[in-house]
Every structure is written in structure tokens, then in C-alpha cells.
Design a protein around this motif. Structure first.
Motif, PDB file in Angstrom:
ATOM      1  N   TYR A  78      89.579  62.112 -38.814  1.00 37.03           N
ATOM      2  CA  TYR A  78      89.765  62.933 -40.006  1.00 37.03           C
ATOM      3  C   TYR A  78      91.025  63.780 -39.884  1.00 37.03           C
ATOM      4  CZ  TYR A  78      85.198  61.781 -42.019  1.00 37.03           C
ATOM      5  OH  TYR A  78      84.145  61.115 -42.599  1.00 37.03           O
ATOM      6  N   SER A  79      91.325  64.231 -38.675  1.00 40.69           N
ATOM      7  CA  SER A  79      92.547  65.013 -38.450  1.00 40.69           C
ATOM      8  C   SER A  79      93.780  64.164 -38.753  1.00 40.69           C
ATOM      9  CB  SER A  79      92.606  65.515 -37.001  1.00 40.69           C
ATOM     10  OG  SER A  79      91.515  66.366 -36.728  1.00 40.69           O
ATOM     11  N   LYS A  82      94.187  63.649 -42.545  1.00 43.57           N
ATOM     12  CA  LYS A  82      94.743  64.827 -43.221  1.00 43.57           C
ATOM     13  C   LYS A  82      96.267  64.778 -43.318  1.00 43.57           C
ATOM     14  CE  LYS A  82      91.050  68.100 -42.034  1.00 43.57           C
ATOM     15  NZ  LYS A  82      90.711  69.340 -41.272  1.00 43.57           N
ATOM     16  N   ALA A 134      94.844  65.850 -46.631  1.00 45.32           N
ATOM     17  CA  ALA A 134      94.141  67.105 -46.319  1.00 45.32           C
ATOM     18  C   ALA A 134      93.297  67.564 -47.497  1.00 45.32           C
ATOM     19  CB  ALA A 134      95.138  68.191 -45.936  1.00 45.32           C
ATOM     20  N   LYS A 138      89.211  67.890 -47.556  1.00 46.34           N
ATOM     21  CA  LYS A 138      88.639  69.190 -47.935  1.00 46.34           C
ATOM     22  C   LYS A 138      87.644  69.038 -49.072  1.00 46.34           C
ATOM     23  CE  LYS A 138      90.027  73.910 -49.178  1.00 46.34           C
ATOM     24  NZ  LYS A 138      91.179  74.811 -49.476  1.00 46.34           N
TER      25      LYS A 138
END
Length: 220
Positions: A78-79, A82, A134, A138
Motif C-alpha cells: 500500500y505504501s 501511494k 495516496a 486514503k
């Protein structure tokens, strides 16, 4: 029965093979037999959950903390997501979002349609304009958290639950949008794996009674 054996889950004999012999055994065991099976399975379900979440066997499931740790363990893809540039909705995404709209032919649908259509319209408008990696991550996290709060609210009405279902479905659609925009095969594979594991953390957390630290298999 094979899956139960693999997981170490106890079953009533008649659930494995229903015949006069197994039904007789279950009848003799009666309520005490059912209670014994339930007692065995409670601890085993907990062990299975901890194993799938990658948490130590002595972990106490009496707060959100273990689930937050489990999510951190699988969050690396997920990082990376983003960092992806702006993504724009394609026809498949728009179609999947429109497919979430309530059926206007159903009696009473007009009463709940506005709230559902408003959030679907918002999702279509924002994804059509384009969202960065990102922003998408979110939104996925926010939608899932909002849905979870509703599911955990025992006094939530049917309309609120329908809205929660829609939010969860939108989150799934946004994750599919991310997948369709990942062109690195290694990242795509790791993201899909993380997505599945992340979903499990939320499923187990939603079925956990923090007062007892036990997982409710009916909720699961």
C-alpha cells in the motif's frame, strides 16, 4: 469435513456423515456434546485467526491494537501504491459503481435512494476527475472504517446498513481501480496478496468481542 479436519475444527458426527449411527451418537451426547464441541472450537478458531494474521499465539484479542499490528505487517504494498500517479476511472469502474445503485422498481426504494446515489455520484465524479495513489488508498481506508463503525453499531437501522454496504462496495471498486493501474507484475501480485490479508484483519476484528477476547464465528 476435510476442511474442518485441516483446520482442527470439531464437528458433530452427523455433520460429517449423516446416518442412523451418527444421529444416535449425537442424540446421546445431547446438549453437553454440542457444548463440548463449541468449547473446543472457540479456542481453535482463535488459534486459526492468530495464525492467519501472523500474530503470536499468546496475543490477547481484547483491543484494536493486535489488528492494527497485523495491518502494519502487510501494509508495504500500500505504501508503494501511494506513490502511483493520478488514475482516472475507466468504463469498467463507472459500470461497477453504477451497478451499486438501488433498484428503482422495488417498493420503498425512493426513500433510501438519495443517500446511496449521492455517495455513488461522488465516487464517480472524483474518480472520473482523477485521483492519485495516496488519495485512493486514503479513500479506501476511510470508507472501510465508516462501514465498520456502522456494522459495530447494534442500533443501526436498515438504511444505515445499506449505506455501509455501499461504502464497502465502493472501497472494493477503488481497490480494483488501483489494480488495473499497476503495471509492475511484482507489485500487482504483492498488492493483491496484501489486499486479501488486509480484508481478513477487518473481518476478524469485526467478529471479535473485545470484552472476552474471543471471535464470534456467527459474525465471522
Amino acid at each position: 469435513a476435510r476442511e474442518a479436519q485441516r483446520l482442527g475444527i470439531a464437528l458433530s458426527p452427523e455433520d460429517i456423515q449423516s446416518n442412523i449411527g451418527t444421529r444416535t451418537i449425537s442424540a446421546i451426547a445431547g446438549e453437553q456434546g454440542a457444548k463440548a464441541i463449541t468449547a473446543v472450537n472457540k479456542n481453535q478458531v482463535r488459534k486459526i485467526a492468530l495464525n492467519e494474521l501472523g500474530l503470536p499465539e499468546n496475543t490477547q484479542l481484547d483491543s484494536k491494537q493486535p489488528y492494527m499490528i497485523a495491518r502494519m505487517r502487510v501494509a508495504e504494498p500500500y505504501s508503494q501504491v501511494k506513490k502511483l500517479p493520478t488514475m482516472v476511472a475507466d468504463e469498467n469502474l463507472i459500470s461497477s459503481l453504477n451497478g451499486l445503485r438501488p433498484d428503482q422498481a422495488l417498493i420503498g426504494s425512493n426513500q433510501k435512494a438519495k443517500a446511496l446515489n449521492d455517495i455513488i455520484d461522488d465516487a464517480i465524479n472524483k474518480t472520473s476527475a482523477g485521483l492519485g495513489g495516496a488519495q485512493l488508498v486514503k479513500n479506501v481506508q476511510a470508507l472501510r472504517q465508516e462501514a465498520k463503525k456502522t456494522y459495530n453499531n447494534k442500533s443501526a437501522d436498515l438504511q444505515s446498513l445499506d449505506l455501509a454496504d455501499t461504502k464497502l462496495a465502493i472501497a472494493n471498486s477503488l481497490e480494483s481501480m488501483i489494480e488495473s493501474n499497476i503495471f509492475n507484475p511484482k507489485l500487482l501480485s504483492s498488492f493483491r496478496d496484501a489486499r486479501q490479508k488486509m480484508a481478513k484483519t477487518y473481518a476478524y476484528e469485526g467478529a471479535t468481542d473485545f470484552n472476552t477476547g474471543m471471535i464470534d464465528v456467527n459474525k465471522l
